[in-house]
Scaffold this active site. Structure first.
Site, PDB file in Angstrom:
ATOM      1  N   HIS A  67      30.815  28.558 -26.348  1.00  0.00           N
ATOM      2  CA  HIS A  67      29.587  29.485 -27.442  1.00  0.00           C
ATOM      3  C   HIS A  67      29.266  28.444 -29.131  1.00  0.00           C
ATOM      4  O   HIS A  67      27.882  28.238 -29.155  1.00  0.00           O
ATOM      5  CB  HIS A  67      29.593  30.986 -27.737  1.00  0.00           C
ATOM      6  CG  HIS A  67      29.404  31.416 -26.810  1.00  0.00           C
ATOM      7  ND1 HIS A  67      28.171  32.673 -27.010  1.00  0.00           N
ATOM      8  CD2 HIS A  67      29.572  31.974 -25.835  1.00  0.00           C
ATOM      9  CE1 HIS A  67      28.087  33.198 -25.695  1.00  0.00           C
ATOM     10  NE2 HIS A  67      28.894  32.600 -24.953  1.00  0.00           N
ATOM     11  N   SER A  77      30.081  26.395 -36.165  1.00  0.00           N
ATOM     12  CA  SER A  77      29.019  26.612 -37.108  1.00  0.00           C
ATOM     13  C   SER A  77      28.914  28.498 -36.379  1.00  0.00           C
ATOM     14  O   SER A  77      28.694  29.330 -37.404  1.00  0.00           O
ATOM     15  CB  SER A  77      27.358  25.924 -36.781  1.00  0.00           C
ATOM     16  OG  SER A  77      27.469  26.222 -35.534  1.00  0.00           O
ATOM     17  N   ASP A 253      43.281  30.998 -11.493  1.00  0.00           N
ATOM     18  CA  ASP A 253      43.202  29.951 -10.118  1.00  0.00           C
ATOM     19  C   ASP A 253      42.278  30.005 -10.198  1.00  0.00           C
ATOM     20  O   ASP A 253      40.879  30.190 -10.126  1.00  0.00           O
ATOM     21  CB  ASP A 253      44.352  31.484  -8.850  1.00  0.00           C
ATOM     22  CG  ASP A 253      43.616  32.478  -8.849  1.00  0.00           C
ATOM     23  OD1 ASP A 253      42.521  32.885  -9.455  1.00  0.00           O
ATOM     24  OD2 ASP A 253      44.366  33.453  -8.335  1.00  0.00           O
TER      25      ASP A 253
END
Length: 330
Positions: A67, A77, A253
């Site tokens: 993100h 930020s 996995d």
């Protein structure tokens, strides 16, 4: 050629190239080896302690880096907390974001050791790397030397990939950050561990636009799986959590890719990876037992994709700043 190793002109060019590289401040593995030798081990220790108290924080830290990097680059930020709900983290696209306190904790410890040296952006990259390893994923080197950004704006986060995005939109958003279809699949594979809230499934289960008009369940969901999902996420239930990787939520996995191939993707943005030829080919390439022995090698490729993502639009050299506190600008 004399013993000096080259003409003065060639030596001047070499010096200029070295100076240019330093000024550009390229990321490098071991950036803090002299300025703050315990930087990486300190971050790892903080992440390990946080995971001992709550192991769900590990996939949350990987999501936190994603993100951050997808909004104007990996500059921390996303960690800024604004007073007027106008910071990047306040955008609805960051719903359920966790792990900011882990980064803050690591920063406090590093400021005590090496004041003003280690950036929050690097702490986040290292914490995400460690989180992958502590979930059973690959261990890998992360180049450091990032600087922290000086802006954090609510609307900038609108550019984040969304659970409702079509495969064309996802491909476009990844390409805008220099990531190809293979890296789209690999980074989505981080969903091999962790959970999601029913909030992100409501539209797919009950309000999906149907080809003939009207709304209902996403027709691509197998009937038995639809019943399973609806039994876990009733209409209007936003808070119940369920594994992103059905049947293998605690193991790093390729099960997530086999689930996507077989129609058992939980969220829509994973399911659509099987809606385009190029991403289908990537999913298939990692979904066979033969790939374990003959390649492509999922763990190495995933690590490479993480390193590449962590290099998106980084600030280095004299750009940005090194924050004293990760949640606010200096």
């Amino acid at each position: 050629m004399g013993r000096g190793g080259g003409s003065p002109a060639i030596l001047r060019v070499m010096v200029l190239l070295v100076v240019a590289a330093v000024c550009n401040g390229q990321l490098q593995v071991g950036f803090y080896s002299k300025s703050c030798p315990a930087a990486e081990s300190t971050v790892a220790s903080v992440v390990r302690q946080a995971a001992a108290a709550d192991n769900t924080i590990l996939p949350a830290l990987v999501r936190l880096q994603f993100h951050d990097c997808f909004v104007k680059g990996c500059d921390a930020s996303v960690l800024i907390k604004g007073g007027n709900n106008n910071a990047e983290v306040d955008n609805n696209k960051h719903q359920g974001l966790r792990g900011l306190d882990v980064i803050d904790n690591a920063k406090v410890q590093l400021e005590a050791q090496c004041p003003g040296v280690v950036s929050c952006a690097d702490i986040l990259a290292l914490a995400s790397r460690d989180a992958v390893a502590f979930t059973g994923g690959p261990s890998f080197d992360v180049p450091t030397g990032r600087r922290d950004g000086k802006t954090s704006n609510l609307r900038d986060a609108d550019a984040l990939p969304d659970v409702h995005d079509s495969i064309e939109v996802l491909r476009s958003k990844f390409a805008a950050n220099g990531l190809d279809d293979k890296e789209l699949v690999l980074l989505s594979s981080a969903h091999t561990v962790g959970t999601t809230a029913c909030f992100f499934l409501q539209d797919r289960l009950y309000n999906f636009p149907l080809p003939g008009g009207g709304r209902g369940a996403d027709p691509s969901i197998p009937e038995s799986f639809l019943s399973e999902l609806r039994s876990r996420c009733a209409p209007g239930d936003f808070n119940t959590r369920l594994p992103l990787d059905r049947g293998s939520e605690n193991s790093f996995d390729t099960s997530i890719l086999r689930n996507i191939r077989n129609g058992f993707a939980v969220i829509a943005s994973d399911a659509v990876l099987y809606n385009h030829t190029t991403t289908v080919d990537v999913v298939d390439s990692y979904s066979t037992l033969l790939s374990t022995f003959f390649g492509p090698y999922f763990r190495q490729d995933f690590a490479d994709a993480m390193v590449k993502m962590g290099s998106i639009a980084v600030l280095t050299g004299g750009a940005g700043e090194v924050r004293k506190v990760c949640s606010k600008f200096n």
